[in-house]
Motif scaffolding. Structure first.
Motif, mmCIF file in Angstrom:
data_model
loop_
_atom_site.group_PDB
_atom_site.id
_atom_site.type_symbol
_atom_site.label_atom_id
_atom_site.label_comp_id
_atom_site.label_asym_id
_atom_site.label_seq_id
_atom_site.Cartn_x
_atom_site.Cartn_y
_atom_site.Cartn_z
ATOM 1 N N VAL A 36 -61.796 8.640 -45.787
ATOM 2 C CA VAL A 36 -61.539 8.667 -47.009
ATOM 3 C C VAL A 36 -60.411 7.877 -47.392
ATOM 4 O O VAL A 36 -59.399 7.858 -46.428
ATOM 5 C CB VAL A 36 -61.113 10.312 -47.227
ATOM 6 C CG1 VAL A 36 -60.354 10.145 -48.808
ATOM 7 C CG2 VAL A 36 -62.444 11.139 -47.081
ATOM 8 N N ALA A 37 -60.633 6.607 -48.254
ATOM 9 C CA ALA A 37 -59.529 6.020 -48.706
ATOM 10 C C ALA A 37 -58.905 5.457 -47.439
ATOM 11 O O ALA A 37 -57.445 5.478 -47.611
ATOM 12 C CB ALA A 37 -58.556 6.595 -50.032
ATOM 13 N N PRO A 38 -59.618 4.513 -46.742
ATOM 14 C CA PRO A 38 -58.704 4.297 -45.359
ATOM 15 C C PRO A 38 -57.635 2.996 -46.067
ATOM 16 O O PRO A 38 -57.929 2.462 -46.944
ATOM 17 C CB PRO A 38 -59.841 3.445 -44.622
ATOM 18 C CG PRO A 38 -60.938 3.181 -45.416
ATOM 19 C CD PRO A 38 -60.943 4.485 -46.505
ATOM 20 N N ARG A 39 -56.550 3.204 -45.185
ATOM 21 C CA ARG A 39 -55.342 2.028 -45.554
ATOM 22 C C ARG A 39 -55.480 0.719 -44.656
ATOM 23 O O ARG A 39 -54.608 0.198 -44.780
ATOM 24 C CB ARG A 39 -54.084 2.668 -45.629
ATOM 25 C CG ARG A 39 -54.022 3.932 -46.698
ATOM 26 C CD ARG A 39 -52.624 4.529 -46.523
ATOM 27 N NE ARG A 39 -52.392 5.365 -45.651
ATOM 28 C CZ ARG A 39 -51.382 5.944 -45.127
ATOM 29 N NH1 ARG A 39 -50.355 5.621 -45.867
ATOM 30 N NH2 ARG A 39 -51.303 6.668 -44.186
ATOM 31 N N CYS A 40 -56.875 0.578 -44.200
ATOM 32 C CA CYS A 40 -56.858 -0.638 -43.236
ATOM 33 C C CYS A 40 -58.141 -0.920 -43.180
ATOM 34 O O CYS A 40 -59.009 -0.366 -43.760
ATOM 35 C CB CYS A 40 -56.254 -0.278 -41.951
ATOM 36 S SG CYS A 40 -57.436 0.906 -41.061
ATOM 37 N N GLU A 41 -58.505 -1.982 -42.997
ATOM 38 C CA GLU A 41 -59.839 -2.757 -42.630
ATOM 39 C C GLU A 41 -60.749 -1.749 -41.532
ATOM 40 O O GLU A 41 -60.006 -1.381 -40.448
ATOM 41 C CB GLU A 41 -60.050 -3.989 -42.059
ATOM 42 C CG GLU A 41 -59.783 -5.037 -43.227
ATOM 43 C CD GLU A 41 -59.996 -6.431 -42.266
ATOM 44 O OE1 GLU A 41 -61.325 -6.886 -41.958
ATOM 45 O OE2 GLU A 41 -58.820 -7.127 -42.396
ATOM 46 N N VAL A 42 -61.869 -1.341 -41.927
ATOM 47 C CA VAL A 42 -62.330 -0.343 -40.809
ATOM 48 C C VAL A 42 -63.279 -1.372 -39.783
ATOM 49 O O VAL A 42 -63.164 -1.089 -38.608
ATOM 50 C CB VAL A 42 -63.511 0.290 -41.580
ATOM 51 C CG1 VAL A 42 -64.454 1.222 -40.622
ATOM 52 C CG2 VAL A 42 -62.978 1.061 -42.520
ATOM 53 N N ILE A 43 -63.798 -2.555 -40.122
ATOM 54 C CA ILE A 43 -64.393 -3.473 -39.193
ATOM 55 C C ILE A 43 -63.440 -4.430 -38.974
ATOM 56 O O ILE A 43 -63.222 -5.436 -39.945
ATOM 57 C CB ILE A 43 -65.896 -3.871 -39.802
ATOM 58 C CG1 ILE A 43 -66.692 -2.825 -40.078
ATOM 59 C CG2 ILE A 43 -66.683 -4.719 -38.737
ATOM 60 C CD1 ILE A 43 -67.057 -1.775 -38.961
ATOM 61 N N HIS A 44 -62.914 -4.333 -37.779
ATOM 62 C CA HIS A 44 -61.970 -5.400 -37.392
ATOM 63 C C HIS A 44 -61.643 -5.371 -35.940
ATOM 64 O O HIS A 44 -62.311 -4.597 -35.272
ATOM 65 C CB HIS A 44 -60.549 -4.495 -37.855
ATOM 66 C CG HIS A 44 -59.090 -5.352 -37.685
ATOM 67 N ND1 HIS A 44 -58.656 -5.108 -36.464
ATOM 68 C CD2 HIS A 44 -58.484 -5.941 -38.642
ATOM 69 C CE1 HIS A 44 -57.389 -6.143 -36.563
ATOM 70 N NE2 HIS A 44 -57.234 -6.313 -37.823
ATOM 71 N N GLN A 45 -61.056 -6.614 -35.420
ATOM 72 C CA GLN A 45 -61.154 -6.657 -34.095
ATOM 73 C C GLN A 45 -60.705 -5.701 -33.007
ATOM 74 O O GLN A 45 -61.141 -5.247 -32.267
ATOM 75 C CB GLN A 45 -60.290 -7.933 -33.936
ATOM 76 C CG GLN A 45 -60.369 -8.644 -32.464
ATOM 77 C CD GLN A 45 -59.116 -9.681 -32.147
ATOM 78 O OE1 GLN A 45 -58.633 -10.348 -33.171
ATOM 79 N NE2 GLN A 45 -58.492 -9.764 -31.101
ATOM 80 N N GLU A 46 -59.632 -5.000 -33.612
ATOM 81 C CA GLU A 46 -58.687 -3.984 -33.252
ATOM 82 C C GLU A 46 -59.673 -2.778 -33.043
ATOM 83 O O GLU A 46 -59.636 -1.969 -31.994
ATOM 84 C CB GLU A 46 -57.404 -3.685 -33.763
ATOM 85 C CG GLU A 46 -56.652 -2.684 -33.311
ATOM 86 C CD GLU A 46 -55.872 -3.332 -31.981
ATOM 87 O OE1 GLU A 46 -55.320 -2.736 -31.300
ATOM 88 O OE2 GLU A 46 -56.125 -4.685 -31.821
ATOM 89 N N SER A 47 -60.326 -2.448 -34.060
ATOM 90 C CA SER A 47 -61.448 -1.068 -33.918
ATOM 91 C C SER A 47 -62.514 -1.344 -33.231
ATOM 92 O O SER A 47 -62.985 -0.502 -32.450
ATOM 93 C CB SER A 47 -61.491 -0.854 -35.579
ATOM 94 O OG SER A 47 -62.441 -1.738 -36.226
ATOM 95 N N ILE A 48 -62.985 -2.660 -33.272
ATOM 96 C CA ILE A 48 -64.042 -2.968 -32.574
ATOM 97 C C ILE A 48 -63.786 -2.727 -30.981
ATOM 98 O O ILE A 48 -64.351 -2.110 -30.027
ATOM 99 C CB ILE A 48 -64.895 -4.322 -32.799
ATOM 100 C CG1 ILE A 48 -65.210 -4.413 -34.248
ATOM 101 C CG2 ILE A 48 -65.935 -4.562 -31.776
ATOM 102 C CD1 ILE A 48 -66.588 -3.735 -34.478
#
Lengths: 259, 259
Positions: A36-48
């Protein structure tokens, strides 16, 4: 049951946390992630990177504008909360929550949402008041704020245990302890006889002054519940020891045996 | 009870994970962190950041060269493990482990080590074979590798719940199983060294062809949780056995030793 559970993250600000949540979910067998309304990129080097192979959960995650939308189809919504708020609400521990899940998930079409708030401020009162119940993870009172992924990990772990308990044959871990048949009572008694004989032969034990020696050794080995194969090793050691003792007896080093 | 628990991390390679472990520990009320041969800086921007206010645990953490040193004073050592290894070992779930802790922590001087391995490869077989038991966190069979801090979080959470349960119930009297202090890890390692030396002396064991002999004997005795007094008896038996073997070696019966 696990496929009926949705993890909802509201206003997350660190991609690494979203990735770590995906990993924790996949580890525990959950797959439905809603943001819900993320305040950052979801697909990102850090999340991956932090998802560590569970990045399909990130790619499949649905993004919603508000909580309403994310839980619209849910039949039971539970919000993660710090301790009591101004208005007391039904509060469960992660374990109590998990124990309710099998019945919550039974009706066809049922779906359960587990809602986690922002890293810095959690869920708002308005969001908490949209939940059927609140779940509180017991923590050190002086340091109570868990990392987001750690909180999801604990709740998802409890969900997995509750699901395992519903499986007719929950995998038994304790059965891994032995890989061979346990020794029988008779085997053990033969071992104790052999042990006592050997201890006499090596002059460690004097049956005339037994003290508690054999009793203590019995207690130790009976507590260990030896397997057949372990008992074979122990008896092999005794036999090798007896052989040494017998050789000694036939040498002039120990003339007493010739008298 | 919580102050008797030590988290031991072996060969950690990411400062962020060490920081996240410190946070998870402090959240759950644990404070004793030991690091064995870390493969990264411990005090690092990333570890401080992920500790999120629990960085005193990082500053107080003791660094050790090997596992031996880190758990020398411990009376119960449990290693986190994936499922089956070549040699099955006593295996507990995090919950079963936690339920044992109140009685494990009751004797004065008792100390419990919970040991976690490398991010990429976990604990080695040699490290696992120094543990009294292994703990396995139930996971998705297709994706079973938890993040290090997530694994510590789950185990520490169960420890906290077990501790909380002792706060609300009347303190439980421990069983009659033991009447003396349990042997420490260091005592047991000295015993295993002595045992191996003796088995070589009596020509039962050939270190060049070890098979699973010492591993099986370790498992048996670690499972039995010997007391100090029992270990004294066992070592007394070894000394008496060695004496026999030494006498044999100096006799003409065994001329090979004179060559």
């Amino acid at each position: 049951m696990l496929d009926r559970l949705r993890i909802v993250l509201i206003g997350t600000s660190h991609p690494g946390n979203i990735g770590a949540v995906a990993r924790a979910m996949h580890n525990m067998g959950l797959s439905d992630l809603a943001l819900v309304a993320p305040r950052c990129e979801v697909i990102h080097q850090e999340s991956i990177s932090r998802a560590s192979g569970a990045d399909h959960l990130l790619h499949n995650a649905r993004i919603h504008a508000d909580l309403e939308d994310a839980v619209a189809d849910c039949t039971f919504t539970v919000g993660a909360s710090a301790r009591s708020r101004t208005l007391p609400w039904p509060m469960v521990s992660p374990r109590e929550l998990a124990e309710r899940l099998p019945s919550e998930c039974q009706p066809s079409g049922s779906r359960v949402a587990l809602v986690f708030g922002r890293e810095d401020s959690g869920l708002t009162n308005a969001e908490l008041q949209r939940c059927n119940a609140h779940v509180h993870i017991p923590t050190n009172a002086d340091f109570s704020s868990l990392n987001l992924a750690a909180a999801v990990q604990v709740v998802a772990y409890e969900c997995r245990l509750a699901w395992l308990a519903t499986q007719t044959q929950a995998p038994e871990l304790s059965s891994d302890e032995h890989d061979d048949t346990l020794a029988t009572h008779a085997d053990l008694e033969r071992y104790f006889e052999h042990l006592e004989r050997t201890l006499v032969a090596i002059e460690f034990h004097d049956p005339a002054k037994p003290r508690q020696l054999m009793a203590r050794l019995r207690r130790l080995y009976l507590r260990a519940r030896p397997e057949q194969i372990e008992l074979n090793i122990l008896r092999g050691i005794l036999t090798a020891t007896e052989k040494q003792a017998a050789r000694t007896k036939t040498t002039p080093d120990n003339p007493s045996t010739h008298e």
